[in-house]
Design a protein around this motif. Structure first.
Motif, PDB file in Angstrom:
ATOM      1  N   LYS A  31     -65.723  45.934 -42.337  1.00 38.98           N
ATOM      2  CA  LYS A  31     -65.764  45.517 -43.743  1.00 38.98           C
ATOM      3  C   LYS A  31     -67.118  44.917 -44.119  1.00 38.98           C
ATOM      4  CE  LYS A  31     -60.797  44.541 -44.041  1.00 38.98           C
ATOM      5  NZ  LYS A  31     -59.773  43.462 -44.170  1.00 38.98           N
ATOM      6  N   LYS A  32     -67.729  44.199 -43.188  1.00 39.01           N
ATOM      7  CA  LYS A  32     -68.985  43.512 -43.474  1.00 39.01           C
ATOM      8  C   LYS A  32     -70.217  44.354 -43.135  1.00 39.01           C
ATOM      9  CE  LYS A  32     -67.162  38.817 -42.965  1.00 39.01           C
ATOM     10  NZ  LYS A  32     -67.210  37.529 -42.191  1.00 39.01           N
ATOM     11  N   ASN A  33     -70.004  45.613 -42.731  1.00 41.33           N
ATOM     12  CA  ASN A  33     -71.112  46.516 -42.385  1.00 41.33           C
ATOM     13  C   ASN A  33     -71.966  45.947 -41.249  1.00 41.33           C
ATOM     14  OD1 ASN A  33     -72.595  48.919 -42.631  1.00 41.33           O
ATOM     15  ND2 ASN A  33     -74.124  47.911 -43.940  1.00 41.33           N
ATOM     16  N   CYS A  34     -71.313  45.328 -40.288  1.00 41.72           N
ATOM     17  CA  CYS A  34     -71.992  44.816 -39.096  1.00 41.72           C
ATOM     18  C   CYS A  34     -71.706  45.772 -37.940  1.00 41.72           C
ATOM     19  CB  CYS A  34     -71.485  43.419 -38.737  1.00 41.72           C
ATOM     20  SG  CYS A  34     -71.874  42.147 -39.953  1.00 41.72           S
ATOM     21  N   ASN A  35     -72.746  46.366 -37.373  1.00 37.55           N
ATOM     22  CA  ASN A  35     -72.511  47.303 -36.271  1.00 37.55           C
ATOM     23  C   ASN A  35     -72.859  46.710 -34.906  1.00 37.55           C
ATOM     24  OD1 ASN A  35     -75.273  47.322 -36.549  1.00 37.55           O
ATOM     25  ND2 ASN A  35     -75.495  49.552 -36.446  1.00 37.55           N
ATOM     26  N   LEU A  36     -72.982  45.379 -34.849  1.00 36.94           N
ATOM     27  CA  LEU A  36     -73.129  44.674 -33.572  1.00 36.94           C
ATOM     28  C   LEU A  36     -72.251  43.426 -33.610  1.00 36.94           C
ATOM     29  CD1 LEU A  36     -74.329  43.958 -30.814  1.00 36.94           C
ATOM     30  CD2 LEU A  36     -76.303  42.967 -32.017  1.00 36.94           C
ATOM     31  N   ILE A  37     -71.360  43.321 -32.637  1.00 36.84           N
ATOM     32  CA  ILE A  37     -70.549  42.119 -32.468  1.00 36.84           C
ATOM     33  C   ILE A  37     -71.087  41.358 -31.256  1.00 36.84           C
ATOM     34  CG2 ILE A  37     -68.257  41.209 -31.895  1.00 36.84           C
ATOM     35  CD1 ILE A  37     -67.050  43.648 -33.280  1.00 36.84           C
ATOM     36  N   VAL A  38     -71.493  40.131 -31.481  1.00 30.60           N
ATOM     37  CA  VAL A  38     -71.897  39.248 -30.384  1.00 30.60           C
ATOM     38  C   VAL A  38     -70.749  38.282 -30.149  1.00 30.60           C
ATOM     39  CG1 VAL A  38     -73.522  37.480 -29.599  1.00 30.60           C
ATOM     40  CG2 VAL A  38     -74.354  39.451 -30.893  1.00 30.60           C
TER      41      VAL A  38
END
Length: 365
Positions: A55-62
């Motif tokens: 949903k937030k257009n984040c393609n990296l999860i730390v």
């Protein structure tokens, strides 16, 4: 910015080389050459967090805890781990875990706990073993500063809160170039006397390759005379747990009320009261039974951690108040800490802090 570049910058701040050997840290899934559009920071990369990243257009999860830890042999969606990882892969989202690298970092998990408690004079509870080495190299005097600068830039000479630390002794070196050599100075088959410096630096073992490479690149000699020693010294700025002192000592019950307020707790499991004041406090985020004896040896009056078992409470032998505040509860500040670190490190794309609940434990009061 490419994912591999982002990871490199993260590891400049928190090296995964200081993680425990059993841990599964680093890039768990993702393509290193893919561009990063945004980062979502979380505690656990569960499926609801992956949905949030989409949903937030984040393609990296730390994340703090690695979603892939052990025993993963297939990806068919049969459990919560596989469903989360599959969804991340299908949506081209990378997952990077930091876990015990941040546990062992001086400014990591346990520093966050100490900061919340307002502890002073903080020190590592269990310093990491066999982590330091010493390099000694012989350098022509005119090249001494160049070689030192190269080693410092590669990470040598850092001791606690000091860097660029070294020791230099001047002396006379000898060598005789023989057939096949291409000497920097002197002639073949004639002994050369050189004015040289012996430079010594200390470094963390995982930096050895980059430091030696930088040293040899800056060094003018064809054959570089150097030695590397493993040190028995403990690294007192890397390791599990911390301890420090409260501004003012407290009664045991007042201390527990103070902890409940600071951590937003409904309940604290604890050992029997010892009728002593609490001044020095030890902490170890997550599952911390392994730190009880260390906290006793450091003369802590109280020890905060999570996941304690029945028999663990006997280990203090009435010398210290042991408090189980919960696994997640002891690590609850990690997401904010990582968010602050990454926000300072990256300004070209969005850094978001997950709002999804990942703590599986609930309490009926």
């Amino acid at each position: 910015m490419k994912l591999r570049t982002v990871i490199s910058k993260i590891e400049e701040e928190i090296s995964i080389r200081q993680a425990e050997d059993f841990d599964n840290v680093g890039l768990l899934c993702g393509v290193p050459d893919r561009d990063v559009s945004g980062i979502l920071v979380c505690h656990d990369a569960l499926e609801n967090v992956v949905d949030e990243a989409i949903k937030k257009n984040c393609n990296l999860i730390v994340c703090f805890h690695p979603i892939i830890f052990s025993g993963l042999k297939s990806l068919t969606g049969k459990n919560y781990v596989e469903r989360a990882v599959l969804k991340a892969i299908e949506n081209k989202i990378a997952i990077y875990a930091i876990h015990t690298a941040f546990d062992n970092d001086f400014f990591g998990v346990n520093h966050g706990i100490c900061r919340q408690l307002g502890l002073k004079n903080m020190k590592i509870l269990q310093p990491k073993e066999n982590n330091l080495k010493q390099l000694t190299v012989f350098v022509p005097k005119d090249y001494s500063e160049k070689v030192k600068e190269a080693m410092f830039s590669a990470g040598a000479g850092s001791i606690g809160f000091y860097d660029e630390c070294s020791f230099t002794v001047n002396g006379k070196g000898t060598f005789r170039p023989v057939e096949g050599s291409n000497p920097f100075s002197g002639q073949q088959n004639i002994r050369e006397n050189a004015d040289e410096d012996m430079i010594s630096v200390i470094f963390e073992g995982f930096k050895q390759g980059q430091i030696v490479s930088a040293m040899k690149t800056a060094h003018p000699y064809e054959e570089v005379a150097h030695q590397i020693y493993s040190l028995d010294n403990k690294n007192h700025h890397v390791g599990l747990g911390m301890y420090g002192e409260l501004e003012e000592e407290m009664d045991e019950k007042d201390f527990l009320r103070f902890v409940k307020e600071k951590f937003g707790l409904e309940v604290i499991k604890h050992s029997a009261f010892n009728n002593k004041k609490i001044k020095r406090v030890g902490v170890l985020g997550g599952s911390g039974a392994s730190g009880i004896r260390s906290a006793v040896s450091k003369k802590c009056d109280a020890y905060l951690t999570g996941d304690l078992k029945y028999h663990d409470y006997f280990l203090a032998e009435s010398k210290m108040l042991i408090c189980d505040i919960g696994h997640y509860e002891s690590e609850q500040f990690v997401t904010q800490q990582l968010f602050e670190i990454l926000s300072q490190k990256f300004s070209t794309f969005a850094i978001s802090k997950s709002i999804e609940k990942t703590n599986p434990v609930n309490y009926f009061i």
